[in-house]
Design a protein around this motif. Structure first.
Motif, PDB file in Angstrom:
ATOM      1  N   THR A  69       0.829  -1.199   0.000  1.00 16.62           N
ATOM      2  CA  THR A  69       0.000   0.000   0.000  1.00 16.62           C
ATOM      3  C   THR A  69       0.866   1.254   0.000  1.00 16.62           C
ATOM      4  O   THR A  69       0.604   2.205  -0.710  1.00 16.62           O
ATOM      5  N   LEU A  71       1.272   3.805   2.022  1.00 22.44           N
ATOM      6  CA  LEU A  71       0.538   5.047   2.268  1.00 22.44           C
ATOM      7  C   LEU A  71       1.169   5.808   3.432  1.00 22.44           C
ATOM      8  O   LEU A  71       1.198   5.325   4.559  1.00 22.44           O
ATOM      9  N   GLU A  72       1.671   6.982   3.122  1.00 22.93           N
ATOM     10  CA  GLU A  72       2.270   7.845   4.145  1.00 22.93           C
ATOM     11  C   GLU A  72       1.577   9.196   4.094  1.00 22.93           C
ATOM     12  O   GLU A  72       1.410   9.772   3.024  1.00 22.93           O
ATOM     13  N   ILE A  73       1.169   9.685   5.258  1.00 23.25           N
ATOM     14  CA  ILE A  73       0.559  11.004   5.358  1.00 23.25           C
ATOM     15  C   ILE A  73       1.498  11.852   6.192  1.00 23.25           C
ATOM     16  O   ILE A  73       1.823  11.500   7.328  1.00 23.25           O
ATOM     17  N   VAL A  91      -6.780  12.600  10.081  1.00 21.15           N
ATOM     18  CA  VAL A  91      -6.164  11.338   9.652  1.00 21.15           C
ATOM     19  C   VAL A  91      -6.566  10.221  10.601  1.00 21.15           C
ATOM     20  O   VAL A  91      -6.955   9.128  10.185  1.00 21.15           O
ATOM     21  N   LEU A  96      -7.629   3.615   8.722  1.00 24.86           N
ATOM     22  CA  LEU A  96      -6.559   3.363   7.752  1.00 24.86           C
ATOM     23  C   LEU A  96      -5.453   2.569   8.435  1.00 24.86           C
ATOM     24  O   LEU A  96      -4.423   3.118   8.830  1.00 24.86           O
ATOM     25  N   ASN A  98      -3.282   0.618   7.307  1.00 28.81           N
ATOM     26  CA  ASN A  98      -2.031   0.518   6.549  1.00 28.81           C
ATOM     27  C   ASN A  98      -1.511   1.897   6.168  1.00 28.81           C
ATOM     28  O   ASN A  98      -1.333   2.221   4.999  1.00 28.81           O
ATOM     29  N   LYS A  99      -1.275   2.714   7.170  1.00 26.95           N
ATOM     30  CA  LYS A  99      -0.759   4.060   6.919  1.00 26.95           C
ATOM     31  C   LYS A  99       0.402   4.349   7.862  1.00 26.95           C
ATOM     32  O   LYS A  99       0.548   3.715   8.897  1.00 26.95           O
ATOM     33  N   ILE A 130      -0.430  13.639   1.114  1.00 27.55           N
ATOM     34  CA  ILE A 130      -0.658  12.199   1.069  1.00 27.55           C
ATOM     35  C   ILE A 130       0.307  11.636   0.035  1.00 27.55           C
ATOM     36  O   ILE A 130       0.260  12.015  -1.140  1.00 27.55           O
ATOM     37  N   GLN A 132       1.689   8.188  -1.751  1.00 24.94           N
ATOM     38  CA  GLN A 132       1.414   6.779  -1.965  1.00 24.94           C
ATOM     39  C   GLN A 132       2.053   6.337  -3.266  1.00 24.94           C
ATOM     40  O   GLN A 132       1.791   6.904  -4.323  1.00 24.94           O
ATOM     41  N   LEU A 150      -9.047  10.924   2.233  1.00 22.87           N
ATOM     42  CA  LEU A 150      -8.633   9.640   2.790  1.00 22.87           C
ATOM     43  C   LEU A 150      -9.753   8.606   2.773  1.00 22.87           C
ATOM     44  O   LEU A 150      -9.569   7.497   3.253  1.00 22.87           O
TER      45      LEU A 150
END
Length: 166
Positions: A69, A71-73, A91, A96, A98-99, A130, A132, A150
């Motif tokens: 995934t 996913l980094e925020i 957030v 989520l 997987n973040k 965001i 990804q 999100l």
């Protein structure tokens, strides 16, 4: 005595499965390709076992999904600012699992190669990005907009009678 290392879940998640998640997070936070390489090698080493006993490998599969995934925020803003905390709350209000959420104060240098290395706050307002799979969103300063971005993608519309989905 030899202690085998495996990926089968028991009372605690197996070390190899946990290590995939750790290496993925380190790669996302530092942009160090060595972490990604080690993670990929670990995944490949156990891929054959998963197909044999898939029901016993939930931790492994969860961490592989996290790695895939990617996913980094990233929220850039003063840590004690209410606007920064509002973005963080937006957030955290979404499910989520997987973040990776990173909060960085303005002016903090992000690692070389990080997707938002040269980005910062917009007009002096705490800003979220965001990231990804190498793509970075436009800067987001509104917590409602961040929460909406999100959301899970919309489901495809149901097939209409007499028409085909393309």
């Amino acid at each position: 005595m030899v202690r085998p290392r495996m990926i089968f879940d028991q009372s605690q998640p197996p070390a190899n499965s946990v290590m995939i998640g750790v290496l993925s997070r380190l790669h996302m936070a530092t942009a160090d390709a060595d972490y990604a390489d080690r993670c990929n090698k670990l995944i490949l080493a156990f891929t054959g076992e998963v197909s044999r006993v898939v029901l016993s490998c939930a931790s492994f599969l969860n961490n592989v999904e996290f790695a895939a995934t990617n996913l980094e925020i990233v929220v850039i803003g003063p840590v004690d600012s209410s606007k920064t905390l509002d973005l963080v709350a937006a957030v955290q209000s979404r499910s989520l699992p997987n973040k990776l959420l990173v909060v960085a104060p303005p002016g903090q240098a992000l690692p070389e190669g990080h997707p938002i290395k040269d980005k910062g706050m917009q007009n002096g307002v705490p800003t979220a990005y965001i990231c990804q799979r190498g793509r970075v969103s436009a800067p987001i300063t509104n917590p409602v907009t961040l929460s909406q971005m999100l959301q899970l993608p919309p489901r495809p519309q149901q097939q209409q009678q007499g028409t085909r989905l393309q």
